[in-house]
Design a protein around this motif. Structure first.
Motif, PDB file in Angstrom:
ATOM      1  N   VAL A  92       0.849  -1.189   0.000  1.00  0.00           N
ATOM      2  CA  VAL A  92       0.000   0.000   0.000  1.00  0.00           C
ATOM      3  C   VAL A  92       0.888   1.243   0.000  1.00  0.00           C
ATOM      4  O   VAL A  92       1.999   1.226   0.514  1.00  0.00           O
ATOM      5  N   TRP A  93       0.360   2.317  -0.574  1.00  0.00           N
ATOM      6  CA  TRP A  93       1.075   3.589  -0.559  1.00  0.00           C
ATOM      7  C   TRP A  93       0.898   4.227   0.812  1.00  0.00           C
ATOM      8  O   TRP A  93      -0.209   4.340   1.312  1.00  0.00           O
ATOM      9  N   ALA A  94       1.990   4.639   1.407  1.00  0.00           N
ATOM     10  CA  ALA A  94       1.974   5.320   2.699  1.00  0.00           C
ATOM     11  C   ALA A  94       2.364   6.778   2.487  1.00  0.00           C
ATOM     12  O   ALA A  94       2.758   7.189   1.389  1.00  0.00           O
ATOM     13  N   GLU A  95       2.271   7.553   3.543  1.00  0.00           N
ATOM     14  CA  GLU A  95       2.627   8.967   3.507  1.00  0.00           C
ATOM     15  C   GLU A  95       4.048   9.146   2.970  1.00  0.00           C
ATOM     16  O   GLU A  95       4.936   8.349   3.237  1.00  0.00           O
ATOM     17  N   GLY A  96       4.248  10.189   2.194  1.00  0.00           N
ATOM     18  CA  GLY A  96       5.577  10.505   1.687  1.00  0.00           C
ATOM     19  C   GLY A  96       5.959   9.691   0.460  1.00  0.00           C
ATOM     20  O   GLY A  96       7.133   9.615   0.111  1.00  0.00           O
ATOM     21  N   GLY A  97       4.983   9.081  -0.228  1.00  0.00           N
ATOM     22  CA  GLY A  97       5.279   8.342  -1.438  1.00  0.00           C
ATOM     23  C   GLY A  97       6.016   7.042  -1.207  1.00  0.00           C
ATOM     24  O   GLY A  97       6.743   6.571  -2.075  1.00  0.00           O
ATOM     25  N   ARG A  98       5.813   6.443  -0.034  1.00  0.00           N
ATOM     26  CA  ARG A  98       6.486   5.184   0.283  1.00  0.00           C
ATOM     27  C   ARG A  98       5.541   4.015   0.003  1.00  0.00           C
ATOM     28  O   ARG A  98       4.404   4.006   0.457  1.00  0.00           O
ATOM     29  N   LEU A  99       6.024   3.021  -0.719  1.00  0.00           N
ATOM     30  CA  LEU A  99       5.263   1.797  -0.969  1.00  0.00           C
ATOM     31  C   LEU A  99       5.714   0.770   0.055  1.00  0.00           C
ATOM     32  O   LEU A  99       6.877   0.375   0.080  1.00  0.00           O
TER      33      LEU A  99
END
Length: 101
Positions: A92-99
């Motif tokens: 899932v995509w998390a805050e700050g563009g982190r997968l």
């Protein structure tokens, strides 16, 4: 493992990197240098200029990780050129563009 990585990241001059890719797709991988705060999540990809293997794109479609490259060629067992590959991993995509896993 995460505690060991955090300890290493705190040591002067030691960086912690996360390399993501399927073994059989070794030319399609992402690599990110993680900050101390990112070790807990272990992101497999960070958007922007954080992927150190810039010729590889990682995306997420309906929680499935898709990996591809417009410049690096991968072939299937029948010698057909692959354009992208659904890895079978979920993220899932998390805050700050982190997968993240």
């Amino acid at each position: 493992v995460k505690t060991m990585l955090r300890n290493l990241a705190c040591a002067k001059g030691i960086g912690v990197f996360h390399l993501y890719g399927l073994t059989e797709m070794s030319v399609w991988q992402s690599m990110t240098k993680m900050s101390l705060d990112e070790i807990a999540e272990m992101p497999i990809y960070i958007s922007g200029d954080r992927n150190l293997l810039s010729q590889v794109q990682v995306s997420c479609n309906h929680d499935n990780v898709i990996i591809s490259s417009s410049t690096r060629r991968c072939y299937d067992i029948n010698d057909k050129i692959l354009r992208s590959l659904d890895t079978g991993d979920t993220a899932v995509w998390a805050e700050g563009g982190r997968l993240c896993w």
